[in-house]
Motif scaffolding. Structure first.
Motif, PDB file in Angstrom:
ATOM      1  N   GLU A 198       0.814  -1.215   0.000  1.00  0.00           N
ATOM      2  CA  GLU A 198       0.000   0.000   0.000  1.00  0.00           C
ATOM      3  C   GLU A 198       0.854   1.275   0.000  1.00  0.00           C
ATOM      4  OE1 GLU A 198      -2.868  -0.273   3.127  1.00  0.00           O
ATOM      5  OE2 GLU A 198      -3.784  -2.073   2.291  1.00  0.00           O
ATOM      6  N   GLY A 199       1.734   1.356  -0.992  1.00  0.00           N
ATOM      7  CA  GLY A 199       2.493   2.585  -1.189  1.00  0.00           C
ATOM      8  C   GLY A 199       3.732   2.742  -0.328  1.00  0.00           C
ATOM      9  N   THR A 200       3.988   1.788   0.568  1.00  0.00           N
ATOM     10  CA  THR A 200       5.177   1.868   1.418  1.00  0.00           C
ATOM     11  C   THR A 200       6.172   0.802   0.955  1.00  0.00           C
ATOM     12  OG1 THR A 200       3.787   2.518   3.277  1.00  0.00           O
ATOM     13  CG2 THR A 200       6.038   1.827   3.781  1.00  0.00           C
ATOM     14  N   PRO A 201       7.189   1.184   0.191  1.00  0.00           N
ATOM     15  CA  PRO A 201       8.126   0.184  -0.323  1.00  0.00           C
ATOM     16  C   PRO A 201       8.979  -0.410   0.788  1.00  0.00           C
ATOM     17  CG  PRO A 201       8.911   2.397  -0.817  1.00  0.00           C
ATOM     18  CD  PRO A 201       7.547   2.551  -0.214  1.00  0.00           C
ATOM     19  N   PRO A 202       9.522  -1.580   0.564  1.00  0.00           N
ATOM     20  CA  PRO A 202      10.410  -2.172   1.571  1.00  0.00           C
ATOM     21  C   PRO A 202      11.691  -1.361   1.684  1.00  0.00           C
ATOM     22  CG  PRO A 202      10.481  -3.438  -0.462  1.00  0.00           C
ATOM     23  CD  PRO A 202       9.410  -2.422  -0.633  1.00  0.00           C
ATOM     24  N   GLU A 203      12.390  -1.526   2.788  1.00  0.00           N
ATOM     25  CA  GLU A 203      13.684  -0.867   2.972  1.00  0.00           C
ATOM     26  C   GLU A 203      14.660  -1.395   1.922  1.00  0.00           C
ATOM     27  OE1 GLU A 203      14.631   1.337   5.403  1.00  0.00           O
ATOM     28  OE2 GLU A 203      12.612   1.420   6.266  1.00  0.00           O
ATOM     29  N   ILE A 204      15.541  -0.503   1.452  1.00  0.00           N
ATOM     30  CA  ILE A 204      16.555  -0.909   0.479  1.00  0.00           C
ATOM     31  C   ILE A 204      17.373  -2.083   1.024  1.00  0.00           C
ATOM     32  CG2 ILE A 204      18.683  -0.194  -0.701  1.00  0.00           C
ATOM     33  CD1 ILE A 204      16.376   1.096  -1.965  1.00  0.00           C
ATOM     34  N   GLY A 205      17.670  -2.038   2.327  1.00  0.00           N
ATOM     35  CA  GLY A 205      18.451  -3.103   2.939  1.00  0.00           C
ATOM     36  C   GLY A 205      17.780  -4.454   2.815  1.00  0.00           C
ATOM     37  N   ALA A 206      16.451  -4.474   2.892  1.00  0.00           N
ATOM     38  CA  ALA A 206      15.716  -5.738   2.775  1.00  0.00           C
ATOM     39  C   ALA A 206      15.811  -6.274   1.346  1.00  0.00           C
ATOM     40  CB  ALA A 206      14.259  -5.529   3.172  1.00  0.00           C
ATOM     41  N   VAL A 207      15.730  -5.372   0.376  1.00  0.00           N
ATOM     42  CA  VAL A 207      15.851  -5.783  -1.029  1.00  0.00           C
ATOM     43  C   VAL A 207      17.264  -6.290  -1.290  1.00  0.00           C
ATOM     44  CG1 VAL A 207      15.627  -5.059  -3.442  1.00  0.00           C
ATOM     45  CG2 VAL A 207      14.114  -4.066  -1.692  1.00  0.00           C
ATOM     46  N   ASP A 208      18.252  -5.552  -0.800  1.00  0.00           N
ATOM     47  CA  ASP A 208      19.650  -5.936  -0.990  1.00  0.00           C
ATOM     48  C   ASP A 208      19.937  -7.308  -0.362  1.00  0.00           C
ATOM     49  OD1 ASP A 208      22.488  -5.149  -1.767  1.00  0.00           O
ATOM     50  OD2 ASP A 208      22.716  -5.559   0.373  1.00  0.00           O
ATOM     51  N   LYS A 209      19.353  -7.559   0.787  1.00  0.00           N
ATOM     52  CA  LYS A 209      19.566  -8.843   1.471  1.00  0.00           C
ATOM     53  C   LYS A 209      19.054 -10.003   0.628  1.00  0.00           C
ATOM     54  CE  LYS A 209      18.598 -11.293   5.791  1.00  0.00           C
ATOM     55  NZ  LYS A 209      17.930 -11.239   7.106  1.00  0.00           N
ATOM     56  N   VAL A 210      17.880  -9.836   0.040  1.00  0.00           N
ATOM     57  CA  VAL A 210      17.319 -10.884  -0.814  1.00  0.00           C
ATOM     58  C   VAL A 210      18.198 -11.089  -2.042  1.00  0.00           C
ATOM     59  CG1 VAL A 210      15.383 -11.449  -2.343  1.00  0.00           C
ATOM     60  CG2 VAL A 210      14.937 -10.632  -0.031  1.00  0.00           C
ATOM     61  N   VAL A 211      18.581  -9.991  -2.691  1.00  0.00           N
ATOM     62  CA  VAL A 211      19.418 -10.081  -3.889  1.00  0.00           C
ATOM     63  C   VAL A 211      20.738 -10.787  -3.568  1.00  0.00           C
ATOM     64  CG1 VAL A 211      20.777  -8.733  -5.547  1.00  0.00           C
ATOM     65  CG2 VAL A 211      18.411  -8.080  -5.047  1.00  0.00           C
ATOM     66  N   THR A 212      21.381 -10.357  -2.487  1.00  0.00           N
ATOM     67  CA  THR A 212      22.668 -10.932  -2.102  1.00  0.00           C
ATOM     68  C   THR A 212      22.550 -12.422  -1.835  1.00  0.00           C
ATOM     69  OG1 THR A 212      23.362  -8.815  -1.171  1.00  0.00           O
ATOM     70  CG2 THR A 212      24.566 -10.754  -0.450  1.00  0.00           C
ATOM     71  N   THR A 213      21.456 -12.828  -1.213  1.00  0.00           N
ATOM     72  CA  THR A 213      21.229 -14.248  -0.933  1.00  0.00           C
ATOM     73  C   THR A 213      21.035 -15.041  -2.219  1.00  0.00           C
ATOM     74  OG1 THR A 213      20.225 -13.704   1.194  1.00  0.00           O
ATOM     75  CG2 THR A 213      19.737 -15.885   0.286  1.00  0.00           C
ATOM     76  N   VAL A 214      20.248 -14.500  -3.147  1.00  0.00           N
ATOM     77  CA  VAL A 214      19.958 -15.207  -4.399  1.00  0.00           C
ATOM     78  C   VAL A 214      21.218 -15.423  -5.227  1.00  0.00           C
ATOM     79  CG1 VAL A 214      18.759 -15.012  -6.634  1.00  0.00           C
ATOM     80  CG2 VAL A 214      17.540 -14.481  -4.510  1.00  0.00           C
ATOM     81  N   ILE A 215      22.091 -14.423  -5.272  1.00  0.00           N
ATOM     82  CA  ILE A 215      23.258 -14.520  -6.155  1.00  0.00           C
ATOM     83  C   ILE A 215      24.526 -14.978  -5.435  1.00  0.00           C
ATOM     84  CG2 ILE A 215      22.325 -12.766  -7.715  1.00  0.00           C
ATOM     85  CD1 ILE A 215      24.337 -10.776  -6.519  1.00  0.00           C
ATOM     86  N   ALA A 216      24.427 -15.279  -4.157  1.00  0.00           N
ATOM     87  CA  ALA A 216      25.615 -15.575  -3.344  1.00  0.00           C
ATOM     88  C   ALA A 216      26.494 -16.676  -3.929  1.00  0.00           C
ATOM     89  CB  ALA A 216      25.195 -15.953  -1.931  1.00  0.00           C
ATOM     90  N   ASP A 217      25.919 -17.703  -4.507  1.00  0.00           N
ATOM     91  CA  ASP A 217      26.712 -18.839  -4.985  1.00  0.00           C
ATOM     92  C   ASP A 217      27.372 -18.606  -6.344  1.00  0.00           C
ATOM     93  OD1 ASP A 217      26.138 -20.272  -2.721  1.00  0.00           O
ATOM     94  OD2 ASP A 217      24.453 -21.357  -3.618  1.00  0.00           O
ATOM     95  N   VAL A 218      26.998 -17.514  -7.024  1.00  0.00           N
ATOM     96  CA  VAL A 218      27.553 -17.317  -8.375  1.00  0.00           C
ATOM     97  C   VAL A 218      28.403 -16.054  -8.512  1.00  0.00           C
ATOM     98  CG1 VAL A 218      25.711 -18.627  -9.493  1.00  0.00           C
ATOM     99  CG2 VAL A 218      25.472 -16.141  -9.215  1.00  0.00           C
ATOM    100  N   VAL A 219      28.402 -15.215  -7.497  1.00  0.00           N
ATOM    101  CA  VAL A 219      29.166 -13.969  -7.568  1.00  0.00           C
ATOM    102  C   VAL A 219      30.322 -14.035  -6.583  1.00  0.00           C
ATOM    103  CG1 VAL A 219      29.059 -11.466  -7.324  1.00  0.00           C
ATOM    104  CG2 VAL A 219      27.086 -12.716  -8.180  1.00  0.00           C
ATOM    105  N   GLN A 220      31.482 -13.540  -6.993  1.00  0.00           N
ATOM    106  CA  GLN A 220      32.623 -13.496  -6.086  1.00  0.00           C
ATOM    107  C   GLN A 220      32.256 -12.647  -4.884  1.00  0.00           C
ATOM    108  OE1 GLN A 220      36.377 -12.454  -7.928  1.00  0.00           O
ATOM    109  NE2 GLN A 220      35.596 -13.069  -9.925  1.00  0.00           N
ATOM    110  N   ARG A 221      32.612 -13.093  -3.715  1.00  0.00           N
ATOM    111  CA  ARG A 221      32.244 -12.397  -2.469  1.00  0.00           C
ATOM    112  C   ARG A 221      32.663 -10.931  -2.477  1.00  0.00           C
ATOM    113  NH1 ARG A 221      28.368 -15.034   0.379  1.00  0.00           N
ATOM    114  NH2 ARG A 221      28.769 -17.258   0.282  1.00  0.00           N
ATOM    115  N   ARG A 222      33.856 -10.650  -2.988  1.00  0.00           N
ATOM    116  CA  ARG A 222      34.336  -9.270  -2.933  1.00  0.00           C
ATOM    117  C   ARG A 222      33.534  -8.340  -3.832  1.00  0.00           C
ATOM    118  NH1 ARG A 222      37.517  -8.195  -7.366  1.00  0.00           N
ATOM    119  NH2 ARG A 222      38.178 -10.019  -8.568  1.00  0.00           N
ATOM    120  N   LEU A 223      32.760  -8.895  -4.805  1.00  0.00           N
ATOM    121  CA  LEU A 223      31.965  -8.058  -5.697  1.00  0.00           C
ATOM    122  C   LEU A 223      30.555  -7.842  -5.198  1.00  0.00           C
ATOM    123  CD1 LEU A 223      33.109  -9.531  -9.119  1.00  0.00           C
ATOM    124  CD2 LEU A 223      33.769  -7.360  -8.111  1.00  0.00           C
ATOM    125  N   LEU A 224      30.130  -8.499  -4.128  1.00  0.00           N
ATOM    126  CA  LEU A 224      28.778  -8.339  -3.609  1.00  0.00           C
ATOM    127  C   LEU A 224      28.570  -6.949  -3.080  1.00  0.00           C
ATOM    128  CD1 LEU A 224      28.252 -11.730  -1.776  1.00  0.00           C
ATOM    129  CD2 LEU A 224      27.239 -11.023  -3.922  1.00  0.00           C
TER     130      LEU A 224
END
Length: 200
Positions: free
Chosen positions: A174-200
């Motif tokens: 209802e018009g209140t987007p999630p915190e950027i940190g919450a989005v970043d956490k999901v993204v980081t988790t999804v790509i964790a196995d394919v991206v070099q750690r230092r590039l996260l």
């Protein structure tokens, strides 16, 4: 609006009005009457520019898809710069603004609209989300070629996962987007196995 008064861009005026109705009242409330009242124009204006209301809705969604195409170009240009997680997080935040989430609900809600959209732009899945997943996959593929993502990464599966998770994060808020940190956490988790750690 009085007869004879010139409207600068009636199509855009009607699209903007439809988006406001969607945001305020949801897809159930989106009718030709609601749109023309919100736009402040006579009902005939809509039918002068579109064959029927479903044709109007299809053009509304195709307009949103065209914006995704523009976002896809910008995202692909970011490949190799910044961080993979940062680029994907920014793309999800830009993609799932409140209007886009409402338009996805509209597409799911109206069978005839989905049929017309698939005729206009043949693709499997839910229009808008399908194009969004293609945007993510193209970007991830570019990052694979640059060596920032593992060469054997299943970019299509990653893209679908990111779009599905992103939609769940943004929908129903209802018009209140999630915190950027919450989005970043999901993204980081999804790509964790394919991206070099230092590039996260």
């Amino acid at each position: 609006m009085p007869t004879g008064v010139h409207i600068r861009d009636p199509r855009q005026q009607l699209f903007d009005a439809a988006e406001r109705v969607l945001l305020q009242d949801g897809p159930n409330a989106l009718t030709s009457r609601a749109v023309t009242i919100e736009a402040g124009v006579a009902k005939g204006v809509l039918h002068r520019h579109f064959a029927d209301f479903d044709a109007f809705l299809a053009e509304l969604v195709l307009d949103r898809i065209a914006r995704i195409d523009d976002q896809a170009a910008a995202l692909r240009e970011s490949a190799g710069a910044g961080t993979v997680a940062g680029n994907l997080t920014g793309a999800l935040v830009d993609l799932f603004d409140s209007v886009a989430v409402a338009i996805v609900s509209l597409v799911i809600f109206r069978d005839e609209l989905r049929t017309r959209l698939r005729q206009a732009r043949p693709a499997h899945g839910i229009p808008v989300l399908t194009q969004a997943a293609a945007m993510m996959a193209s970007y991830l593929n570019d990052e694979c070629e640059m060596g920032r993502i593992a060469a054997d990464a299943d970019v299509d599966a990653l893209a679908l996962t990111l779009i599905g998770a992103g939609h769940l994060l943004f929908a129903g808020r209802e018009g209140t987007p999630p915190e950027i940190g919450a989005v970043d956490k999901v993204v980081t988790t999804v790509i964790a196995d394919v991206v070099q750690r230092r590039l996260l």
